[in-house]
Scaffold this active site. Structure first.
Site, PDB file in Angstrom:
ATOM      1  N   GLY A  18      -2.363   4.177  -2.064  1.00 29.31           N
ATOM      2  CA  GLY A  18      -2.212   3.660  -3.421  1.00 29.31           C
ATOM      3  C   GLY A  18      -2.235   2.144  -3.363  1.00 29.31           C
ATOM      4  N   GLU A  19      -1.329   1.523  -4.043  1.00 32.39           N
ATOM      5  CA  GLU A  19      -1.254   0.065  -4.094  1.00 32.39           C
ATOM      6  C   GLU A  19       0.041  -0.382  -3.426  1.00 32.39           C
ATOM      7  OE1 GLU A  19      -1.449  -3.643  -4.207  1.00 32.39           O
ATOM      8  OE2 GLU A  19      -3.226  -2.500  -4.793  1.00 32.39           O
ATOM      9  N   SER A  20      -0.067  -1.048  -2.291  1.00 30.23           N
ATOM     10  CA  SER A  20       1.123  -1.419  -1.515  1.00 30.23           C
ATOM     11  C   SER A  20       2.021  -2.392  -2.266  1.00 30.23           C
ATOM     12  CB  SER A  20       0.734  -1.987  -0.153  1.00 30.23           C
ATOM     13  OG  SER A  20      -0.022  -3.169  -0.295  1.00 30.23           O
ATOM     14  N   CYS A  47      -2.617   4.579   4.486  1.00 30.03           N
ATOM     15  CA  CYS A  47      -3.272   3.455   3.809  1.00 30.03           C
ATOM     16  C   CYS A  47      -2.231   2.440   3.300  1.00 30.03           C
ATOM     17  CB  CYS A  47      -4.209   3.938   2.712  1.00 30.03           C
ATOM     18  SG  CYS A  47      -5.405   2.690   2.190  1.00 30.03           S
ATOM     19  N   ARG A  73      -5.472  -6.152   5.441  1.00 23.78           N
ATOM     20  CA  ARG A  73      -5.829  -5.436   4.215  1.00 23.78           C
ATOM     21  C   ARG A  73      -7.342  -5.389   4.000  1.00 23.78           C
ATOM     22  NH1 ARG A  73      -1.828  -5.124   0.291  1.00 23.78           N
ATOM     23  NH2 ARG A  73       0.068  -6.269   0.721  1.00 23.78           N
ATOM     24  N   ILE A 101     -10.650   4.125   1.636  1.00 21.44           N
ATOM     25  CA  ILE A 101     -10.819   3.487   0.336  1.00 21.44           C
ATOM     26  C   ILE A 101     -10.086   2.145   0.370  1.00 21.44           C
ATOM     27  CG2 ILE A 101     -10.424   3.673  -2.153  1.00 21.44           C
ATOM     28  CD1 ILE A 101     -10.285   6.754  -1.715  1.00 21.44           C
ATOM     29  N   ARG A 102     -10.837   1.050   0.348  1.00 18.29           N
ATOM     30  CA  ARG A 102     -10.237  -0.288   0.483  1.00 18.29           C
ATOM     31  C   ARG A 102      -9.205  -0.293   1.619  1.00 18.29           C
ATOM     32  NH1 ARG A 102      -7.410  -1.467  -4.426  1.00 18.29           N
ATOM     33  NH2 ARG A 102      -6.847  -3.384  -3.382  1.00 18.29           N
ATOM     34  N   HIS A 137      -6.866   8.214   4.122  1.00 18.57           N
ATOM     35  CA  HIS A 137      -6.160   9.065   3.157  1.00 18.57           C
ATOM     36  C   HIS A 137      -6.277  10.543   3.512  1.00 18.57           C
ATOM     37  CE1 HIS A 137      -5.421   6.016  -0.010  1.00 18.57           C
ATOM     38  NE2 HIS A 137      -6.498   5.446   0.502  1.00 18.57           N
ATOM     39  N   GLU A 139      -4.360  12.744   2.594  1.00 16.44           N
ATOM     40  CA  GLU A 139      -3.894  13.475   1.415  1.00 16.44           C
ATOM     41  C   GLU A 139      -5.022  13.768   0.428  1.00 16.44           C
ATOM     42  OE1 GLU A 139      -3.212   9.071   0.268  1.00 16.44           O
ATOM     43  OE2 GLU A 139      -3.203  10.267   2.114  1.00 16.44           O
TER      44      GLU A 139
END
Length: 156
Positions: A18-20, A47, A73, A101-102, A137, A139
Site C-alpha cells: 500500500g502506501e508506507s 512492499c 523506494r 508495483i512501485r 505483493h 497478497e
C-alpha cells in the site's frame, strides 16, 4: 487489528503493501509504533510493509527498525513499470509469482539478515529472526506459500 490492545491477542502481524507514508501516519495516530517497537511479535512486511520494517530508507530515517536493512523506494520504476516475475525464494519454492508495483528493493543488509531472493542484482526478500520482508505483493496472488512460510517458521 484496529486497537493497540489487540496486539496482545495475536501471534503474528502482516503489514501489507500500500502506501508506507499512510501506514506510518496511522500507526503514529493510534499508538502502534511504540508498542510494535517494544514488541517481539513476528511481523511480515510486503512492499510498503517492508519499508515500515526497515532500519533505514534511502534519504530518510527508518520507522519500526525491525529489519537491519536499507531499502530504496520505487526502485523498479513508476506505476506503469509494474511487472510480475517468477521468483526462487530460498526455503520456500522456485516458482513464486512476484507482483511488483512501485516496489522498493533492499539496497543493503547487515549481519544477521538472510537474503532469500533477488531479481537481477536487486534483493527482494529477506528474513531476520521473527521478521520477514519482501518487495513484492504475495497478497495479490492466489499463492499462499510465502505467507504460510511466515506462519510455519516465524510465528510460534
Amino acid at each position: 487489528v484496529k486497537k493497540v490492545e489487540q496486539l496482545d491477542e495475536i501471534d503474528g502481524l502482516i503489514l501489507p503493501g500500500g502506501e508506507s507514508t499512510t501506514l506510518r501516519r496511522l500507526m503514529d495516530l493510534y499508538g502502534f509504533k511504540e508498542k510494535l517497537q517494544q514488541s517481539d511479535l513476528p511481523i511480515f512486511g510486503t512492499c510498503a510493509g517492508l519499508i515500515v520494517l526497515a532500519k533505514d530508507v534511502e534519504g530518510e530515517t527508518g520507522y519500526l527498525k525491525k529489519l537491519d536493512i536499507t531499502v530504496e523506494r520505487n526502485s523498479f520504476g513508476r506505476q506503469v513499470d509494474s511487472f510480475e516475475a517468477e521468483l526462487d525464494i530460498k526455503g520456500i519454492a522456485e516458482d513464486i509469482e512476484g507482483v511488483f508495483i512501485r516496489a522498493p528493493h533492499i539496497a543493503n543488509v547487515e549481519e544477521g539478515v538472510e537474503i532469500l531472493s533477488t531479481v537481477g542484482d536487486k534483493i527482494v526478500a529477506v528474513k531476520q529472526g521473527k521478521y520477514l520482508g519482501v518487495s513484492f505483493h504475495p497478497e495479490l496472488t492466489d499463492d499462499y506459500r510465502v505467507t504460510q512460510y511466515f506462519i510455519d517458521h516465524m510465528v510460534k
